[in-house]
Design a protein around this motif. Structure first.
Motif, PDB file in Angstrom:
ATOM      1  N   HIS A   1       0.538  -0.902  -0.020  1.00 13.31           N
ATOM      2  CA  HIS A   1      -0.034   0.061   0.393  1.00 13.31           C
ATOM      3  C   HIS A   1       0.867   1.537   0.310  1.00 13.31           C
ATOM      4  O   HIS A   1       0.828   2.087  -0.297  1.00 13.31           O
ATOM      5  CB  HIS A   1      -0.542   0.281   1.693  1.00 13.31           C
ATOM      6  CG  HIS A   1      -2.046   1.278   1.464  1.00 13.31           C
ATOM      7  ND1 HIS A   1      -2.691   1.450   0.562  1.00 13.31           N
ATOM      8  CD2 HIS A   1      -1.931   2.229   2.456  1.00 13.31           C
ATOM      9  CE1 HIS A   1      -3.599   2.954   0.753  1.00 13.31           C
ATOM     10  NE2 HIS A   1      -3.097   2.710   1.593  1.00 13.31           N
TER      11      HIS A   1
ATOM     12  N   ALA B   1      -2.983  -3.333  -6.232  1.00 14.02           N
ATOM     13  CA  ALA B   1      -3.010  -4.506  -6.188  1.00 14.02           C
ATOM     14  C   ALA B   1      -2.896  -6.100  -6.020  1.00 14.02           C
ATOM     15  O   ALA B   1      -3.264  -6.595  -5.355  1.00 14.02           O
ATOM     16  CB  ALA B   1      -4.838  -4.571  -7.665  1.00 14.02           C
TER      17      ALA B   1
ATOM     18  N   GLN C   1      -3.326  -7.695  -2.486  1.00 16.36           N
ATOM     19  CA  GLN C   1      -3.932  -7.786  -1.556  1.00 16.36           C
ATOM     20  C   GLN C   1      -4.204  -9.342  -2.575  1.00 16.36           C
ATOM     21  O   GLN C   1      -4.543 -10.451  -1.771  1.00 16.36           O
ATOM     22  CB  GLN C   1      -5.677  -7.213  -2.779  1.00 16.36           C
ATOM     23  CG  GLN C   1      -5.352  -5.936  -1.543  1.00 16.36           C
ATOM     24  CD  GLN C   1      -6.371  -4.884  -1.740  1.00 16.36           C
ATOM     25  OE1 GLN C   1      -7.060  -5.372  -2.495  1.00 16.36           O
ATOM     26  NE2 GLN C   1      -6.227  -3.278  -2.562  1.00 16.36           N
TER      27      GLN C   1
ATOM     28  N   HIS D   1      -6.865   0.385   3.255  1.00 20.49           N
ATOM     29  CA  HIS D   1      -7.602   0.605   2.266  1.00 20.49           C
ATOM     30  C   HIS D   1      -7.939  -0.694   1.034  1.00 20.49           C
ATOM     31  O   HIS D   1      -7.847  -0.700  -0.129  1.00 20.49           O
ATOM     32  CB  HIS D   1      -7.165   1.313   0.763  1.00 20.49           C
ATOM     33  CG  HIS D   1      -6.956   2.870   1.250  1.00 20.49           C
ATOM     34  ND1 HIS D   1      -7.316   3.901   1.394  1.00 20.49           N
ATOM     35  CD2 HIS D   1      -6.175   3.311   2.507  1.00 20.49           C
ATOM     36  CE1 HIS D   1      -7.654   5.177   2.138  1.00 20.49           C
ATOM     37  NE2 HIS D   1      -6.417   4.998   2.342  1.00 20.49           N
ATOM     38  N   SER D   2      -8.278  -1.964   1.994  1.00 20.82           N
ATOM     39  CA  SER D   2      -8.322  -3.072   1.207  1.00 20.82           C
ATOM     40  C   SER D   2      -9.539  -3.768   2.315  1.00 20.82           C
ATOM     41  O   SER D   2      -8.996  -4.624   2.727  1.00 20.82           O
ATOM     42  CB  SER D   2      -7.567  -4.364   1.309  1.00 20.82           C
ATOM     43  OG  SER D   2      -5.741  -3.204   1.258  1.00 20.82           O
TER      44      SER D   2
ATOM     45  N   ASP E   1      -4.846   1.650  -9.235  1.00 23.20           N
ATOM     46  CA  ASP E   1      -5.450   1.626  -8.688  1.00 23.20           C
ATOM     47  C   ASP E   1      -5.849   0.068  -7.688  1.00 23.20           C
ATOM     48  O   ASP E   1      -5.576  -0.328  -8.394  1.00 23.20           O
ATOM     49  CB  ASP E   1      -6.862   1.157 -10.310  1.00 23.20           C
ATOM     50  CG  ASP E   1      -8.153   0.890  -9.557  1.00 23.20           C
ATOM     51  OD1 ASP E   1      -8.242   1.719  -7.976  1.00 23.20           O
ATOM     52  OD2 ASP E   1      -9.102   0.846 -10.651  1.00 23.20           O
ATOM     53  N   GLU E   2      -6.628   0.472  -6.796  1.00 22.92           N
ATOM     54  CA  GLU E   2      -6.558  -0.577  -6.015  1.00 22.92           C
ATOM     55  C   GLU E   2      -7.852  -1.432  -5.304  1.00 22.92           C
ATOM     56  O   GLU E   2      -8.462  -1.172  -4.159  1.00 22.92           O
ATOM     57  CB  GLU E   2      -5.221  -0.049  -4.773  1.00 22.92           C
ATOM     58  CG  GLU E   2      -5.750   0.929  -3.722  1.00 22.92           C
ATOM     59  CD  GLU E   2      -4.896   1.629  -2.872  1.00 22.92           C
ATOM     60  OE1 GLU E   2      -4.775   0.621  -2.466  1.00 22.92           O
ATOM     61  OE2 GLU E   2      -5.624   2.609  -2.050  1.00 22.92           O
ATOM     62  N   SER E   3      -9.072  -0.489  -6.048  1.00 21.68           N
ATOM     63  CA  SER E   3     -10.351  -1.382  -6.275  1.00 21.68           C
ATOM     64  C   SER E   3     -11.020  -2.846  -5.770  1.00 21.68           C
ATOM     65  O   SER E   3      -9.617  -3.461  -6.984  1.00 21.68           O
ATOM     66  CB  SER E   3     -11.536  -0.170  -6.782  1.00 21.68           C
ATOM     67  OG  SER E   3     -11.052  -0.503  -8.016  1.00 21.68           O
ATOM     68  N   LEU E   4     -11.371  -3.288  -5.536  1.00 22.45           N
ATOM     69  CA  LEU E   4     -11.696  -4.114  -5.864  1.00 22.45           C
ATOM     70  C   LEU E   4     -11.744  -4.634  -6.887  1.00 22.45           C
ATOM     71  O   LEU E   4     -11.670  -5.613  -7.401  1.00 22.45           O
ATOM     72  CB  LEU E   4     -13.271  -4.842  -4.785  1.00 22.45           C
ATOM     73  CG  LEU E   4     -13.740  -6.066  -5.274  1.00 22.45           C
ATOM     74  CD1 LEU E   4     -12.849  -6.943  -4.563  1.00 22.45           C
ATOM     75  CD2 LEU E   4     -15.243  -6.342  -4.225  1.00 22.45           C
ATOM     76  N   ARG E   5     -12.807  -3.552  -7.752  1.00 23.38           N
ATOM     77  CA  ARG E   5     -12.229  -3.674  -9.478  1.00 23.38           C
ATOM     78  C   ARG E   5     -10.801  -4.915 -10.096  1.00 23.38           C
ATOM     79  O   ARG E   5     -11.539  -5.318 -10.783  1.00 23.38           O
ATOM     80  CB  ARG E   5     -13.227  -2.881 -10.324  1.00 23.38           C
ATOM     81  CG  ARG E   5     -13.358  -3.347 -11.794  1.00 23.38           C
ATOM     82  CD  ARG E   5     -13.900  -1.708 -11.875  1.00 23.38           C
ATOM     83  NE  ARG E   5     -13.722  -1.164 -13.474  1.00 23.38           N
ATOM     84  CZ  ARG E   5     -13.857  -1.555 -14.644  1.00 23.38           C
ATOM     85  NH1 ARG E   5     -15.648  -2.726 -14.598  1.00 23.38           N
ATOM     86  NH2 ARG E   5     -13.728  -1.978 -15.345  1.00 23.38           N
TER      87      ARG E   5
END
Lengths: 105, 181
Positions: A54, A61, A64, B60-61, B137-141
């Motif tokens: 992060h 991404a 995660q 942010h996860s 971009d670290e969104s779930l998408r």
């Protein structure tokens, strides 16, 4: 900058989890207790992955996804380890590590 | 004025929640390691995972926070509780508290504390790279897209590993089952 927007707290918490896991792994006398300590070490690695990803990586991404894989592997490991523990208990009537001293060739 | 006060109160609540989750993680780990009964140790692991889920939320996860609760508390801890019920339902006799066990625990503290100091020193003083200016971009998408494109093979492999683990657990746990037990 608020404290939860800096990497240091997360890394120190992960170090604490690792240390607690190592201490438990060395101190525990039953197989289930050792397994729980191993899970703590897994969690420390996962928290390190997410925090470093992060704060210091350009592609946020990936950390995660790695942690999702770690969780899957931990679940598989726990199921195998627990079935081994149950098999050991059937043979020895105990899961204390000091009783498990025989090998069968 | 009230708007600024409200913002300050919100910031205070957010920081307090963060420290609460940190305390939950550390306290859960201590309970998991230090208690003598195994079932309390499992409860400590569950508390620790709850705190970790909160920390993931602050990173942010939110999807990881959800998965942490679902997999660790809902699957791993419950499975360990089942194993305790199957393998050691009666309380083990309390270990004799002699001088040797205390000495052993203190000796074990030394490597653990050393690891903690070393890792903390590395984390605080290490030459970390500067945080990137352009964030991805670290969104779930984004997580879902790269999970099914770039990491597709690993995704399939992990499902295979899980299947093999289920079958292996069944086989191993059935092994020693005889009529006379």
């Amino acid at each position: 900058m608020p404290v939860y927007e800096q990497a240091e707290v997360y890394l120190v918490v992960a170090a604490f989890l690792l240390a607690a896991g190592i201490f438990g792994l060395l101190r525990r006398r039953t197989l289930v207790g050792m397994l729980i300590s191993g899970e703590l070490i897994f969690s420390a690695a996962a928290l390190n992955f997410v925090a470093l990803n992060h704060f210091h990586a350009p592609e946020p991404a990936e950390g995660q996804i790695f942690v999702l894989f770690i969780m899957g592997l931990a679940a598989a490991e726990v199921s195998i380890a627990l079935s081994i523990i149950i098999a050991v208990y059937r043979n020895y009537r105990s899961i204390q590590t000091r009783d498990l001293t025989d090998l069968k060739g | 004025m009230p708007a600024i006060l409200g913002e300050q109160a919100a910031a205070w609540v957010i920081a307090a929640l963060f420290w609460f989750f940190v305390a939950l993680t550390a306290g859960g780990a201590l309970i998991a390691v230090l208690t003598t009964r195994v079932i309390r140790s499992v409860c400590g692991l569950a508390i620790c995972c709850m705190g970790l889920a909160g920390l993931y939320y602050y990173l942010h996860s939110p999807f990881l926070a959800l998965m942490e609760v679902l997999i660790y508390i809902g699957a791993v801890c419950v499975t360990i509780v089942f194993a305790i019920m199957l393998a050691e339902p009666d309380e083990p006799p309390p270990a004799p508290r002699t001088k040797g066990t205390w000495l052993w625990a203190v000796v074990m503290l030394i490597p653990a504390f050393g690891v903690f100091l070393l890792m903390s020193h590395l984390s605080l003083a290490g030459p970390w790279p500067q945080p990137p200016v352009v964030r991805g971009d670290e969104s779930l998408r984004a997580v879902g897209i790269s999970l099914l494109t770039q990491y597709c093979l690993a995704f399939e492999l992990i499902s295979l590993v899980l299947l093999a683990a289920i079958l292996g657990a069944l086989v191993v746990a059935r092994e020693g089952r005889t009529r006379d037990h």
